[in-house]
Write a protein that holds these residues in place. Structure first.
Motif, PDB file in Angstrom:
ATOM      1  N   ARG A   1      -1.499  -7.908   7.020  1.00 28.18           N
ATOM      2  CA  ARG A   1      -0.883  -6.617   6.711  1.00 28.18           C
ATOM      3  C   ARG A   1       0.342  -6.477   7.606  1.00 28.18           C
ATOM      4  O   ARG A   1       0.239  -6.510   8.833  1.00 28.18           O
ATOM      5  CB  ARG A   1      -1.859  -5.469   6.938  1.00 28.18           C
ATOM      6  CG  ARG A   1      -1.321  -4.105   6.498  1.00 28.18           C
ATOM      7  CD  ARG A   1      -2.339  -3.002   6.744  1.00 28.18           C
ATOM      8  NE  ARG A   1      -1.961  -1.754   6.107  1.00 28.18           N
ATOM      9  CZ  ARG A   1      -1.762  -0.596   6.778  1.00 28.18           C
ATOM     10  NH1 ARG A   1      -1.910  -0.552   8.084  1.00 28.18           N
ATOM     11  NH2 ARG A   1      -1.437   0.496   6.124  1.00 28.18           N
TER      12      ARG A   1
ATOM     13  N   GLY B   1      -3.375   1.703  -2.564  1.00 28.03           N
ATOM     14  CA  GLY B   1      -2.203   0.891  -2.862  1.00 28.03           C
ATOM     15  C   GLY B   1      -1.292   1.546  -3.869  1.00 28.03           C
ATOM     16  O   GLY B   1      -1.586   2.634  -4.394  1.00 28.03           O
TER      17      GLY B   1
ATOM     18  N   ASP C   1       0.830  -1.196   0.000  1.00 28.63           N
ATOM     19  CA  ASP C   1       0.000   0.000   0.000  1.00 28.63           C
ATOM     20  C   ASP C   1       0.867   1.250   0.000  1.00 28.63           C
ATOM     21  O   ASP C   1       2.110   1.182   0.058  1.00 28.63           O
ATOM     22  CB  ASP C   1      -1.010  -0.025   1.154  1.00 28.63           C
ATOM     23  CG  ASP C   1      -0.379   0.046   2.543  1.00 28.63           C
ATOM     24  OD1 ASP C   1       0.697   0.655   2.693  1.00 28.63           O
ATOM     25  OD2 ASP C   1      -0.984  -0.501   3.492  1.00 28.63           O
TER      26      ASP C   1
ATOM     27  N   LEU D   1      -9.505  -3.436  -2.977  1.00 24.71           N
ATOM     28  CA  LEU D   1      -8.561  -4.541  -2.869  1.00 24.71           C
ATOM     29  C   LEU D   1      -9.160  -5.771  -3.529  1.00 24.71           C
ATOM     30  O   LEU D   1     -10.261  -6.204  -3.181  1.00 24.71           O
ATOM     31  CB  LEU D   1      -8.256  -4.829  -1.401  1.00 24.71           C
ATOM     32  CG  LEU D   1      -7.206  -5.906  -1.118  1.00 24.71           C
ATOM     33  CD1 LEU D   1      -5.831  -5.455  -1.612  1.00 24.71           C
ATOM     34  CD2 LEU D   1      -7.153  -6.242   0.367  1.00 24.71           C
TER      35      LEU D   1
ATOM     36  N   PHE E   1      -4.244  -3.726  -5.388  1.00 27.05           N
ATOM     37  CA  PHE E   1      -5.103  -2.561  -5.184  1.00 27.05           C
ATOM     38  C   PHE E   1      -5.519  -2.009  -6.542  1.00 27.05           C
ATOM     39  O   PHE E   1      -4.693  -1.875  -7.448  1.00 27.05           O
ATOM     40  CB  PHE E   1      -4.362  -1.479  -4.403  1.00 27.05           C
ATOM     41  CG  PHE E   1      -4.058  -1.854  -2.977  1.00 27.05           C
ATOM     42  CD1 PHE E   1      -4.955  -1.558  -1.967  1.00 27.05           C
ATOM     43  CD2 PHE E   1      -2.875  -2.504  -2.658  1.00 27.05           C
ATOM     44  CE1 PHE E   1      -4.680  -1.907  -0.647  1.00 27.05           C
ATOM     45  CE2 PHE E   1      -2.584  -2.851  -1.348  1.00 27.05           C
ATOM     46  CZ  PHE E   1      -3.493  -2.553  -0.342  1.00 27.05           C
TER      47      PHE E   1
END
Length: 290
Positions: A225, A282, A208, A256, A248
């Motif tokens: 994450r 992202g 991201d 996503l 993304f």
């Protein structure tokens, strides 16, 4: 968080989602089903490949690259789905019995391709008995630079913002490594960065805009994450058994997308392409420069 199946399509082994921002199109593959797929709006186009296909990446020249078992090919996107026009671009890995797996382009538009022992049989999974895979970098003129040897199952290809580090997983080790990139483009030996972890093995990943890595967990039914320090920041639960990768997309890069594979658990959404809105954008996917 509520996940949505983007299409009715169910893959045997969905993989390698790529969001093309200029055309607002999503590319992905079904490795086992030998399909390269593109979604524009609500329209899904499918090109049936003659071999297993692990990645489908658009090129600046207007066509696309597909990574097949026998090599990297250019695909004419105007060709019909059942009669795709393919032109051999290069053979990165000449090792007999290997197939392509993870592939992604760096900020310079060079293709990085990880290969592995073929583990796909006639409807069944074959055991990995050789660490015969490698990592290769392919330039726009089709020159190939070998980077790593002796790989089991290469997954995740992401770079730090300053392009000094590569984040690269070997799923056979259940570990994501960090490789420093030397000035000449070669890689230093990898240092373990994350894993093993109780929630499945590492598969594909996306990064991201804050530099956090979102990793799909094969057999873990989730994404993790991860911070730049390799710590779990968040666990994102998924309605599929075997998520394979993520990307993304959308106009603001806050949608996503997650690909997935069939599994023995036969969850209703296994093999689906999923999407959800998230709170952070992202990074943009890079087309191949050639």
């Amino acid at each position: 968080m509520e996940w949505t199946a983007v299409t009715e399509h169910r893959a045997q082994l969905g993989e390698s989602p790529f969001w093309d921002a200029p055309t607002q199109a999503l590319y992905w593959v079904d490795i086992t089903g030998r399909q390269a797929l593109r979604l524009i709006g609500a329209n899904v186009q499918i090109w049936q490949m003659p071999e297993h296909v692990s990645a489908f990446i658009p090129c600046e020249s207007g066509d696309a690259l597909v990574t097949l078992s026998s090599g990297v090919y250019r695909l004419d996107l105007d060709s019909p789905g059942l009669e795709p026009r393919l032109t051999l671009f290069c053979i990165a890995d000449p090792q007999p019995g290997n197939r392509a797996n993870e592939a992604r382009c760096d900020a310079q538009g060079r293709l990085w391709l990880g290969t592995m022992q073929n583990n796909i049989g006639q409807g069944e999974d074959l055991p990995i008995v050789h660490r015969s895979g490698g990592l290769f970098r392919i330039d726009r003129d089709a020159r190939v630079m070998p980077l790593l040897r002796g790989l089991g199952i290469p997954n995740t290809l992401l770079w730090s913002d300053d392009a000094t580090s590569l984040y690269f997983a070997d799923s056979l080790d259940r570990t994501i490594y960090r490789h420093f990139i030397r000035p000449d483009g070669s890689l230093e030996p990898g240092r373990p960065w994350f894993g093993p972890h109780e929630r499945g093995g590492p598969d594909g990943s996306a990064m991201d805009a804050m530099g956090y890595l979102w990793n799909a967990r094969w057999d873990g039914s989730c994404l993790l994450r991860l911070t730049l320090q390799g710590q779990v920041d968040r666990v994102i639960e998924l309605p599929v058994s075997r998520p394979t990768s993520c990307v993304f997309g959308g106009e603001d890069l806050k949608t996503l997308y997650v690909t997935s594979a069939a599994s023995p658990l036969n969850h209703p959404l296994d093999g689906a392409l999923l999407s959800i809105r998230v709170d952070v954008p992202g990074n943009v996917c890079q087309r191949f420069a050639g």
